[in-house]
Design a protein around this motif. Structure first.
Motif, mmCIF file in Angstrom:
data_model
loop_
_atom_site.group_PDB
_atom_site.id
_atom_site.type_symbol
_atom_site.label_atom_id
_atom_site.label_comp_id
_atom_site.label_asym_id
_atom_site.label_seq_id
_atom_site.Cartn_x
_atom_site.Cartn_y
_atom_site.Cartn_z
ATOM 1 N N PRO A 125 0.512 -1.184 0.019
ATOM 2 C CA PRO A 125 -0.001 0.076 0.037
ATOM 3 C C PRO A 125 0.806 1.196 0.065
ATOM 4 N N ASP A 126 2.025 1.223 0.519
ATOM 5 C CA ASP A 126 2.786 2.442 0.651
ATOM 6 C C ASP A 126 3.958 2.653 -0.565
ATOM 7 N N SER A 127 3.682 1.803 -1.682
ATOM 8 C CA SER A 127 4.317 1.684 -2.690
ATOM 9 C C SER A 127 3.577 2.280 -4.189
ATOM 10 N N LEU A 128 4.287 2.531 -5.094
ATOM 11 C CA LEU A 128 3.723 2.933 -6.538
ATOM 12 C C LEU A 128 3.843 2.128 -7.522
ATOM 13 N N GLU A 129 3.030 1.821 -8.504
ATOM 14 C CA GLU A 129 3.272 1.398 -9.748
ATOM 15 C C GLU A 129 3.253 2.503 -10.784
ATOM 16 N N GLY A 130 4.064 2.302 -12.059
ATOM 17 C CA GLY A 130 4.084 3.027 -13.205
ATOM 18 C C GLY A 130 3.813 2.619 -14.361
ATOM 19 N N TYR A 131 2.916 3.076 -15.205
ATOM 20 C CA TYR A 131 2.353 2.510 -16.524
ATOM 21 C C TYR A 131 2.632 3.481 -17.715
ATOM 22 N N GLU A 132 2.832 3.002 -18.834
ATOM 23 C CA GLU A 132 3.096 3.898 -19.960
ATOM 24 C C GLU A 132 2.379 3.468 -21.170
ATOM 25 N N TRP A 133 1.852 4.189 -21.972
ATOM 26 C CA TRP A 133 1.375 3.811 -23.232
ATOM 27 C C TRP A 133 1.702 4.779 -24.492
ATOM 28 N N PRO A 134 1.999 4.541 -25.630
ATOM 29 C CA PRO A 134 2.169 3.170 -26.167
ATOM 30 C C PRO A 134 3.321 2.361 -25.994
ATOM 31 N N THR A 135 4.267 3.082 -25.532
ATOM 32 C CA THR A 135 5.584 2.562 -25.467
ATOM 33 C C THR A 135 6.225 3.020 -24.050
ATOM 34 N N ASP A 136 7.419 2.592 -23.751
ATOM 35 C CA ASP A 136 7.999 3.048 -22.420
ATOM 36 C C ASP A 136 8.980 3.916 -22.812
ATOM 37 N N THR A 137 8.567 5.159 -23.554
ATOM 38 C CA THR A 137 9.438 6.230 -23.977
ATOM 39 C C THR A 137 10.018 6.960 -22.537
ATOM 40 N N HIS A 138 9.216 7.216 -21.676
ATOM 41 C CA HIS A 138 9.885 7.919 -20.488
ATOM 42 C C HIS A 138 10.434 7.049 -19.613
ATOM 43 N N GLN A 139 10.216 5.687 -19.868
ATOM 44 C CA GLN A 139 10.676 4.600 -18.701
ATOM 45 C C GLN A 139 9.955 4.838 -17.427
ATOM 46 N N ALA A 140 8.754 4.926 -17.450
ATOM 47 C CA ALA A 140 7.750 5.458 -16.282
ATOM 48 C C ALA A 140 7.898 4.298 -15.373
ATOM 49 N N ARG A 141 7.850 2.945 -15.814
ATOM 50 C CA ARG A 141 7.723 1.730 -15.112
ATOM 51 C C ARG A 141 9.074 1.761 -14.024
ATOM 52 N N ASP A 142 10.109 1.971 -14.565
ATOM 53 C CA ASP A 142 11.314 1.695 -13.787
ATOM 54 C C ASP A 142 11.351 3.178 -12.877
ATOM 55 N N ALA A 143 11.093 4.011 -13.524
ATOM 56 C CA ALA A 143 11.363 5.257 -12.700
ATOM 57 C C ALA A 143 10.332 5.239 -11.413
ATOM 58 N N VAL A 144 9.123 5.021 -11.501
ATOM 59 C CA VAL A 144 8.388 4.829 -10.255
ATOM 60 C C VAL A 144 8.732 3.701 -9.469
ATOM 61 N N ALA A 145 9.221 2.761 -9.817
ATOM 62 C CA ALA A 145 9.841 1.438 -8.997
ATOM 63 C C ALA A 145 10.923 1.884 -8.375
ATOM 64 N N ALA A 146 11.796 2.784 -8.985
ATOM 65 C CA ALA A 146 13.070 3.439 -8.270
ATOM 66 C C ALA A 146 12.670 4.215 -7.155
ATOM 67 N N THR A 147 11.590 4.801 -7.187
ATOM 68 C CA THR A 147 11.287 5.556 -5.909
ATOM 69 C C THR A 147 11.118 5.187 -4.678
ATOM 70 N N GLY A 148 10.752 3.670 -4.598
ATOM 71 C CA GLY A 148 10.495 3.192 -3.442
ATOM 72 C C GLY A 148 11.895 2.577 -2.857
ATOM 73 N N PHE A 149 12.818 2.762 -3.588
ATOM 74 C CA PHE A 149 14.282 2.176 -3.325
ATOM 75 C C PHE A 149 15.279 3.187 -2.802
ATOM 76 N N LEU A 150 14.829 4.721 -2.987
ATOM 77 C CA LEU A 150 15.925 5.715 -2.570
ATOM 78 C C LEU A 150 15.791 5.793 -1.191
ATOM 79 N N ASP A 151 16.983 6.092 -0.812
ATOM 80 C CA ASP A 151 17.107 6.393 0.708
ATOM 81 C C ASP A 151 16.495 7.567 1.277
ATOM 82 N N GLU A 152 16.343 8.615 0.485
ATOM 83 C CA GLU A 152 15.621 9.831 0.821
ATOM 84 C C GLU A 152 14.333 9.571 0.928
ATOM 85 N N MET A 153 13.680 8.464 0.332
ATOM 86 C CA MET A 153 12.086 8.298 0.449
ATOM 87 C C MET A 153 11.871 7.067 1.437
#
Length: 420
Positions: A125-153
């Motif tokens: 519940p305290d985490s997020l998921e990222g999705y992007e269409w039509p392609t992963d141009t902005h690398q949204a999935r990895d970007a959102v996933a990275a947020t939960g692993f940052l020390d500052e977060m």
């Protein structure tokens, strides 16, 4: 079968049937309550006035002032980002699945070609998921996933976590950020594993160590394995709703994985066409046409057959760039990859013999008079059948065989011309 085993299987079956019934009922009424709008409709309606939707359950964590700040942040980024923060629980309008939630949001904005959705996570519940269409141009999935692993977060609230996710998506370096954030996790379990193995090794060397623990571990494990095996055998002998539910769940997982694969291939083809030199690539226009068609099919994909069609179109585009037409993807199931050879094959109940391209595994199955693994679709009566059994006029993939019978691009263009 013992009474206890029967009782356990009965209880599990009952629970699964209840879940299936609940999900079916919700699907029938659109996920709404009574005659009111469905959850998807309420969320989509709110997102048309603000890029941020926060369920009442989360207003303490993300109050209106923070919601406005997030909306301003998204508008400042200039990206088509939609944020949906809502509790997800099994049996709700989205069956507790963030993939389903994101898909519903995507379906509510059919005219918006590019879309990035940030949602609450199904499992955490305290985490997020990222999705992007039509392609992963902005690398949204990895970007959102990275947020939960940052020390500052580490101790950040949901509002701060979401704001950081928006920033990382806007930065466009999600893959790099994710790798940096998770680099320290690689091999982190090794010291603990070694430490836990050491005492066992020492105690067993004197012949009096923890050998007596093995029965306590292996006996329950074997019992559980036997129970699962007997339940599986029983499910194969007796048709029931339970296996169908399992298959539906597996199919949904396959579809999510195939969609990610298709998005990656379309993205790669787009980058390759942009880098190609028109003077040395005679078929560049065909590659561009295949790229455009693959993107359209991906946007409109309604299941595995369409997503497999994206793979076939992407392959045709790559072949056009390379200037050499190799064998297409496997006729029986394009997910098997590029075919290894062509062979004659006659569909059961038909007289004509087709020349189809097949992977080595399917070729071996045909030689051994075994049925190869086949990609399926649903006919007009809702039955699951091999995709090639659908009428060619209803399915472009049945008409083209994903490249075995006709070019997927030509089949796509023909279908577009006739339906206009």
């Amino acid at each position: 079968m013992s009474t206890d085993v029967k009782r356990l299987i009965t209880v599990l079956a009952a629970l699964l049937l209840v879940a299936l019934t609940t999900a079916t009922a919700r699907a029938a009424d659109g996920g709404g309550d009574g005659d009111g709008p469905s959850a998807g409709q309420r969320i989509a309606s709110a997102l048309r006035t603000s890029p941020v939707y926060v369920d009442d359950a989360y207003t303490d964590a993300v109050p209106p002032s923070r919601q406005r700040q997030l909306a301003d942040r998204i508008r400042g980024a200039g990206l088509p980002i939609k944020v949906v923060l809502t509790p997800l629980t099994k049996g709700d309008a989205f069956d507790g699945d963030s993939d389903v939630l994101a898909g519903v949001v995507r379906d509510r904005f059919p005219d918006q070609r590019e879309l990035i959705v940030i949602t609450t996570d199904s499992d955490f519940p305290d985490s997020l998921e990222g999705y992007e269409w039509p392609t992963d141009t902005h690398q949204a999935r990895d970007a959102v996933a990275a947020t939960g692993f940052l020390d500052e977060m580490r101790n950040a609230g949901l509002a701060d976590l979401t704001a950081k996710a928006v920033d990382l998506v806007a930065e466009g370096k999600g893959r790099e950020r994710y790798e940096e954030a998770t680099r320290e996790l690689d091999g982190s379990a090794a010291p603990d594993a070694q430490a836990s193995e050491s005492p066992a090794s020492e105690s067993s060397s004197d012949g009096t160590g923890g050998w007596w623990l093995w029965p306590l571990i292996t006996v329950p494990a074997l019992a559980l394995t036997a129970l699962a095996t007997r339940a599986l055998v029983r499910s194969r002998r007796t048709p029931s709703t339970v296996p169908q539910l399992v298959f539906a769940t597996a199919r949904a997982a396959d579809e999510a994985g195939l969609r990610r694969r298709a998005e990656a291939e379309v993205l790669a083809l787009g980058e390759a066409t942009q880098a190609a030199d028109a003077t040395t690539t005679p078929d560049l226009q065909r590659a561009l046409d295949a790229y455009a068609a693959a993107g359209t099919v991906l946007d409109e994909a309604r299941g595995l057959p369409d997503l497999a069609g994206v793979l076939a179109l992407a392959q045709e585009g790559r072949d056009a760039l390379a200037g050499s037409l190799g064998l297409p993807l496997c006729f029986f199931d394009p997910r098997h990859g590029r075919a290894a050879l062509r062979t004659g094959w006659r569909q059961l109940g038909r007289r004509e013999r087709l020349d189809v391209a097949v992977c080595q595994e399917c070729a071996d199955a045909l030689r051994a008079h075994r049925a190869p693994e086949v990609l399926t679709d649903r006919d007009e009566d809702g039955r699951t059948v091999p995709y090639f059994e659908l009428p060619a006029g209803r399915s472009v993939w049945a008409a083209t065989g994903y490249g075995s019978l006709m070019s997927p691009l030509d089949g796509f263009n023909t279908r577009r011309t006739t339906t206009r």
